[in-house]
Structure formats: structure tokens, C-alpha cells
Design an enzyme around this catalytic site. Structure first.
Site, PDB file in Angstrom:
ATOM      1  N   LYS A 103     -29.458  55.668  43.426  1.00 29.53           N
ATOM      2  CA  LYS A 103     -29.207  54.433  43.006  1.00 29.53           C
ATOM      3  C   LYS A 103     -28.717  54.330  41.553  1.00 29.53           C
ATOM      4  O   LYS A 103     -27.886  53.387  41.204  1.00 29.53           O
ATOM      5  CB  LYS A 103     -30.771  53.751  43.132  1.00 29.53           C
ATOM      6  N   ASN A 104     -29.324  55.150  40.736  1.00 28.22           N
ATOM      7  CA  ASN A 104     -28.995  55.110  39.342  1.00 28.22           C
ATOM      8  C   ASN A 104     -27.925  55.587  38.888  1.00 28.22           C
ATOM      9  O   ASN A 104     -27.405  55.680  37.840  1.00 28.22           O
ATOM     10  CB  ASN A 104     -30.260  55.703  38.455  1.00 28.22           C
TER      11      ASN A 104
ATOM     12  N   ARG B   4     -31.574  46.166  35.805  1.00 23.90           N
ATOM     13  CA  ARG B   4     -30.918  46.417  34.531  1.00 23.90           C
ATOM     14  C   ARG B   4     -29.485  46.547  34.456  1.00 23.90           C
ATOM     15  O   ARG B   4     -28.720  46.749  33.314  1.00 23.90           O
ATOM     16  CB  ARG B   4     -31.386  47.897  34.236  1.00 23.90           C
TER      17      ARG B   4
ATOM     18  N   CYS C 115     -38.074  46.773  36.942  1.00 24.18           N
ATOM     19  CA  CYS C 115     -39.634  46.988  37.035  1.00 24.18           C
ATOM     20  C   CYS C 115     -40.340  46.602  35.764  1.00 24.18           C
ATOM     21  O   CYS C 115     -39.717  46.990  34.680  1.00 24.18           O
ATOM     22  CB  CYS C 115     -39.839  48.430  37.628  1.00 24.18           C
TER      23      CYS C 115
ATOM     24  N   ASP D 150     -39.520  59.001  36.575  1.00 20.45           N
ATOM     25  CA  ASP D 150     -39.253  58.559  37.725  1.00 20.45           C
ATOM     26  C   ASP D 150     -40.238  59.465  38.945  1.00 20.45           C
ATOM     27  O   ASP D 150     -40.107  58.787  40.073  1.00 20.45           O
ATOM     28  CB  ASP D 150     -37.757  58.218  38.400  1.00 20.45           C
TER      29      ASP D 150
ATOM     30  N   VAL E 216     -41.869  58.200  28.160  1.00 23.41           N
ATOM     31  CA  VAL E 216     -40.878  57.304  28.394  1.00 23.41           C
ATOM     32  C   VAL E 216     -41.030  55.724  28.406  1.00 23.41           C
ATOM     33  O   VAL E 216     -40.421  54.960  27.561  1.00 23.41           O
ATOM     34  CB  VAL E 216     -39.891  57.744  29.583  1.00 23.41           C
TER      35      VAL E 216
HETATM   36  N1  EPU Z   1     -34.909  51.440  25.182  1.00 23.27           N
HETATM   37  C1  EPU Z   1     -35.202  50.816  23.915  1.00 23.27           C
HETATM   38  N2  EPU Z   1     -33.945  49.966  23.698  1.00 23.27           N
HETATM   39  C2  EPU Z   1     -33.010  50.045  24.621  1.00 23.27           C
HETATM   40  C3  EPU Z   1     -32.699  50.819  25.476  1.00 23.27           C
HETATM   41  C4  EPU Z   1     -34.048  51.545  25.761  1.00 23.27           C
HETATM   42  O1  EPU Z   1     -36.037  50.884  23.281  1.00 23.27           O
HETATM   43  O2  EPU Z   1     -32.182  49.300  24.126  1.00 23.27           O
HETATM   44  C5  EPU Z   1     -36.606  52.271  25.573  1.00 23.27           C
HETATM   45  C6  EPU Z   1     -36.994  51.860  26.883  1.00 23.27           C
HETATM   46  O3  EPU Z   1     -37.937  50.803  26.570  1.00 23.27           O
HETATM   47  C7  EPU Z   1     -37.566  53.019  27.486  1.00 23.27           C
HETATM   48  C8  EPU Z   1     -36.768  54.101  26.909  1.00 23.27           C
HETATM   49  O4  EPU Z   1     -35.992  53.698  26.020  1.00 23.27           O
HETATM   50  O5  EPU Z   1     -39.011  53.049  26.606  1.00 23.27           O
HETATM   51  C9  EPU Z   1     -35.809  54.812  28.093  1.00 23.27           C
HETATM   52  O6  EPU Z   1     -35.030  53.606  28.457  1.00 23.27           O
HETATM   53  P1  EPU Z   1     -33.579  53.916  29.309  1.00 23.27           P
HETATM   54  O7  EPU Z   1     -32.702  53.015  28.520  1.00 23.27           O
HETATM   55  O8  EPU Z   1     -33.079  55.580  29.054  1.00 23.27           O
HETATM   56  O9  EPU Z   1     -33.794  53.466  30.514  1.00 23.27           O
HETATM   57  P2  EPU Z   1     -32.862  52.514  31.724  1.00 23.27           P
HETATM   58  O10 EPU Z   1     -31.298  52.903  31.390  1.00 23.27           O
HETATM   59  O11 EPU Z   1     -33.317  51.137  31.465  1.00 23.27           O
HETATM   60  C10 EPU Z   1     -32.570  54.370  33.535  1.00 23.27           C
HETATM   61  C11 EPU Z   1     -33.314  53.934  34.898  1.00 23.27           C
HETATM   62  C12 EPU Z   1     -34.604  54.213  35.203  1.00 23.27           C
HETATM   63  C13 EPU Z   1     -35.211  55.381  34.597  1.00 23.27           C
HETATM   64  C14 EPU Z   1     -34.684  55.453  33.023  1.00 23.27           C
HETATM   65  C15 EPU Z   1     -35.071  56.807  32.370  1.00 23.27           C
HETATM   66  C16 EPU Z   1     -31.446  52.704  35.921  1.00 23.27           C
HETATM   67  C17 EPU Z   1     -30.970  51.628  36.425  1.00 23.27           C
HETATM   68  N3  EPU Z   1     -32.550  52.920  35.565  1.00 23.27           N
HETATM   69  O12 EPU Z   1     -33.272  53.024  33.065  1.00 23.27           O
HETATM   70  O13 EPU Z   1     -34.996  54.116  36.272  1.00 23.27           O
HETATM   71  O14 EPU Z   1     -36.570  55.506  34.368  1.00 23.27           O
HETATM   72  O15 EPU Z   1     -33.519  55.340  32.875  1.00 23.27           O
HETATM   73  O16 EPU Z   1     -34.705  57.738  32.963  1.00 23.27           O
HETATM   74  O17 EPU Z   1     -30.610  53.659  35.816  1.00 23.27           O
HETATM   75  C18 EPU Z   1     -36.066  53.368  38.517  1.00 23.27           C
HETATM   76  O18 EPU Z   1     -35.053  53.790  39.038  1.00 23.27           O
HETATM   77  O19 EPU Z   1     -36.949  52.902  38.846  1.00 23.27           O
HETATM   78  C19 EPU Z   1     -35.954  53.468  36.722  1.00 23.27           C
HETATM   79  C20 EPU Z   1     -36.951  52.836  36.308  1.00 23.27           C
END
Ligand code: EPU
Length: 442
Positions: free
Chosen positions: A22-23, A94, A118, A308, A330
């Protein structure tokens, strides 16, 4: 409203095909907007998030064809007419923020829906905003949308991420590949899905270098071409079925997963008493090898133990002898799902302390981000209903219900199907006693 009805308490055996990740799938769909040529993606999972992304792309005028029988999506960005992504999708996932880079490169403007996904923490987007500004864009969030614009071409820059955010790294990649000059992303995320995205962008003509110190260096090019890309197997999906095999004392072959993407998961799995065998380059058999032992682990960015994987692994730990600890570093709010499992007999406690070897960003804050799980617990259910709080917790509930004696009803399954598709259909080669029921049957 539909729900899953699961009658558990027996070892789960059989075979399952892992979904495409998915990601990565949703990001690959956005990468396809960076060109004006056709891109074909194969092994695309038939899940809610892919359909939501397809709708957002279509709303800009892109032509998307999804062939379910071959799991192939064809994206023709030649027909895009607008930088506005329609707003009914606001709050779904996202993905919208990631579309900004591609739209800015095409139109110099972007307007995308607000983010959802989520509820596992604040999930701020400040890193994305700061990166956009460094590339020379203006960005603003209103009550309805995120609006960005730039004068002329985006300019290559140096972005030092405060934390190796997956999404912010992707935003920087989408902005930089067609920007003028060189971009350096320091402290970048290096998750396997980022590696695949870089490979895909390279195949489209991008010039991207990676270094051992989490640095990504991009030399902007003038144009990218279309490509053909196979979506890699979903390491979270695979790990969840692995957890079910071991927790239920069953035996499950997971097809369509590259073992190296499971990385440290395999070592923790072995350490707690799980066994696995590589059947072929893309198939792994998972089972229980010995009596299950407790462990202590911390979630982290790649190559650490993925946040995850935490939820399915927590269910496995309810079956281990002794006291296990999970320190979630995280997200600040990712243990909400454990409360409902107490109903089934899981012995869990949460604390605001950092119960790990490292003090994380949530140290001394009021977030219950460490869990203590004492096992083994005989899980039982007498037609209990548990409501899915988020995607990964949802599949963890399926695992818990499968190992619990009796029948469990799981509601809120839209949250599961957004990432895992229709489990009743997918699990047809497992002896998992699961059926989809309607509200009036609960
Ligand atoms: N963060 C910030 N500011 C930002 C961006 C992120 O503070 O501008 C913080 C977030 O709040 C979090 C941490 O940094 O505490 C990590 O966030 P990240 O940006 O890495 O996550 P994401 O890109 O929003 C993706 C996956 C998530 C997965 C995370 C970490 C997608 C669509 N989602 O999220 O997957 O947990 O990376 O590996 O790619 C899931 O699939 O259920 C899921 C939550």
C-alpha cells in the site's frame, strides 16, 4: 455497515498471497504524474487507499484504468487539465500532500484536500511545508484545502529533515526530480518503499544518488518519461500473517514477499520462538518453532522494527511466556487498540515512560507510548464486538480473534479494507473461520 465474524481458537494453516505494498503503490501512482507519458503499474493491491488515490488523480483529469484481473493500473497523465484535486476526498488518507510536488512541477500551482488517515498521533505536516518553502514554493492550509504555488521553476536546495519522515522524504523527491539544479535531502527516510520509489524515478529518467549516511542527492532533469513498475510485496501484510501463524501455533505460507524487506522482524520473530523457511525467492513459510518467550523491543525508522509491525507482534506477545515490552518511538498514540483486547483476556498495561534503551521524542510528555504485555494469555470471546480504531490495529484484531476461543465480531472493517482488501476473500486458502456479516446480523 458490515463486520467480520471470526470463530477462533485453532491453529491457522494454509497459504496466502501477500498484497502489493500500500505504502508504495499510492506513491508510484503519484510519481506517474511527473511525466506526460503513460505509466503501467503491476501487482497493484485492490484496496481502499489505491481507489481513493485513483479518484484524486482522476479529478485532475488524468486517465486511470484499473484491471482487477491482472492487478494492473495504467495512468495517462497526458489528459490532466487542472491543478485542483477535488475536495470530497478530504480527510481520507495521507496521500494529498504528496501530490503537491507533481502538480507544482506541472502547473506551478496545487490545491489538494486536507489530510486524514489513522488517528495514531498528531501526524503534523510541518516538514513538508518547510521543504516546499525551501524549494521556492508558497504553501498555506485553509479550512478546506492545502494550497501551494511557485513562481517559475522549483529550485534545488538542501533540506535537512528533523526526523527521517517517510512522507517528507517523498515530498522532497517529487519536488526535486524536475527542479532546477541539485537537491540534497539529509536525514532522509530509507524504508524499502522509498528505495522502490527511487528506483522507479530512476527508470523514468531521474538522476538520484544515495549515500550510507541517509543522504539523497538529486540532480534535477528537464523531463521524465513513463515507465513500467511492479509494486513490491507488502512487508506489513506479510508480517501480520507470520504473526498469526506463530501466535495460533499454525503454519502459513506467505507468497509474494521479498524476505529482505522483513529485515529485523525475522530476528525478533526467531527470538520469541517463531520459525520460518524460505520456500522460494518470494515465498516464506512461517510457523511456531518452540515455546514462545517474551521480548523487549522498540519501534523505529527503517532499518529498525517498523511501527506498522507493532500491532500484530503485540498479539503474538500475548502468547509468549513472561513480560514483554514494546516502546513505540514513531507515533505518540499507537496503543489505543490494546484496551479492547483486554476484553478478550489480554494482560496489557500502558505507561508514559520510555521503556527502552533510548529516550524518544515522547520522553517526559504525557503520551502512553510504552506497552507491557504479560503472557501467555488464553484469549476468549463470547460474541464480543470490538471496533477497529485504525488500519494496522484492525488486522491485529483479526489475529486476536483467530486465536481467541469463541466468536468475535469486528466492526469498522472499512479501516481494515483500506489497507488489506477483502480479508474473507484473501484468506480462502487458510482455515480461518471468517465471514462478512451485515449490521442486522450482529
Ligand atoms: N512528522 C512530523 N512532521 C511531518 C511529518 C512527519 O512531525 O511533517 C512525524 C509524524 O507525526 C510521525 C513521524 O514523523 O511521528 C513519522 O511520520 P512519517 O512522515 O514517516 O509517516 P507518514 O509518511 O505519514 C508513512 C506510512 C505509515 C508509516 C510511516 C512510518 C504511508 C501512507 N504511511 O506515514 O503507514 O507508519 O510512514 O513508517 O506511507 C500505515 O500504513 O498504516 C501507516 C500508518
Amino acid at each position: 455497515m458490515t463486520a467480520y465474524k471470526i470463530t477462533g481458537g485453532h491453529p491457522i494453516k494454509g497459504e496466502i498471497n501477500c498484497l502489493g505494498a500500500k505504502n508504495f503503490a499510492t506513491k508510484a501512482m503519484i510519481a506517474a504524474l511527473l511525466t506526460d507519458k503513460t505509466t503501467t503499474l503491476t501487482n497493484v493491491p485492490d484496496i481502499g487507499d489505491v481507489h481513493i488515490t485513483a479518484e484524486m488523480l482522476s479529478s485532475t483529469g488524468a486517465t486511470i484504468q484499473f484491471d482487477n484481473t491482472t492487478a494492473t493500473i495504467t495512468i495517462e497523465p497526458q489528459t490532466i487539465t487542472t491543478y485542483r484535486v477535488s475536495l470530497p476526498q478530504s480527510g481520507s488518507n495521507r496521500v494529498p500532500i504528496l501530490m503537491i510536488g507533481a502538480l507544482l512541477n506541472k502547473f506551478g500551482k496545487a490545491e489538494v484536500p486536507l489530510l486524514g488517515g489513522c488517528n495514531i498521533g498528531k501526524r503534523k505536516i510541518d516538514f513538508h511545508f518547510r521543504a516546499l518553502q525551501k524549494f521556492g514554493a508558497q504553501v498555506d492550509e485553509t479550512n478546506e484545502a492545502i494550497i501551494a504555488s511557485c513562481k517559475g521553476q522549483l529550485k534545488g536546495t538542501h533540506v535537512e529533515l528533523e526526523y527521517p519522515s517517510v512522507g517528507a522524504t517523498e515530498t522532497c523527491l517529487f519536488l526535486s526530480v524536475l527542479a532546477e539544479g541539485t537537491t540534497v535531502i539529509s536525514n532522509a527516510a530509507v524504508e524499502p518503499e522509498i528505495g522502490e520509489l527511487i528506483t522507479m524515478l530512476r527508470s523514468m529518467g531521474a538522476i538520484i544518488f544515495t549515500t550510507p549516511e541517509r543522504k539523497i542527492i538529486i540532480d534535477g532533469v528537464k523531463k521524465l518519461s513513463g515507465t513500467r513498475m511492479k509494486i513490491l510485496g507488502d512487508r506489513i501484510d506479510a508480517a501480520s500473517w507470520a504473526a498469526l501463524a506463530c501466535a495460533s501455533d499454525g503454519d502459513i505460507v506467505v507468497n509474494g514477499i521479498r524476505p529482505e524487506t522483513l529485515n529485523n522482524f525475522l530476528s525478533y520473530y526467531r527470538q520469541v520462538g517463531g520459525g520460518f523457511e524460505f520456500i522460494s525467492a518470494n515465498s516464506i513459510r512461517f510457523f511456531r518453532q518452540s515455546e514462545l518467550k517474551s521480548t523487549v523491543l522498540e519501534t523505529d525508522v527503517y532499518p529498525g522494527f517498523s511501527t506498522d509491525w507493532q500491532q500484530p507482534f503485540a498479539i503474538l506477545l500475548t502468547q509468549a511466556h513472561g513480560v514483554s515490552v514494546i516502546h513505540e518511538t514513531v507515533y505518540e498514540k499507537r496503543f489505543g487498540y490494546l484496551e479492547a483486547l483486554k476484553k478478550l483476556g489480554a494482560n496489557t498495561q500502558l505507561t508514559t515512560h520510555c521503556l527502552g534503551s533510548t529516550k524518544c521524542r515522547y520522553q517526559s510528555k504525557d503520551y502512553k507510548h510504552s506497552a507491557i504485555i504479560t503472557g501467555p494469555d488464553k484469549l476468549k470471546s463470547e460474541n464480543y464486538t470490538i471496533d477497529v480504531p485504525d488500519l494496522r490495529a484492525g488486522l491485529a484484531y483479526v489475529i486476536a480473534a483467530a486465536i481467541a476461543e469463541g466468536t468475535t465480531i469486528i466492526t469498522g472493517i472499512k479501516n481494515i479494507e483500506r489497507g488489506y482488501g477483502n480479508i474473507t476473500e484473501r484468506a480462502k486458502n487458510l482455515n480461518l473461520n471468517i465471514e462478512k456479516i451485515q449490521k442486522n446480523e450482529i
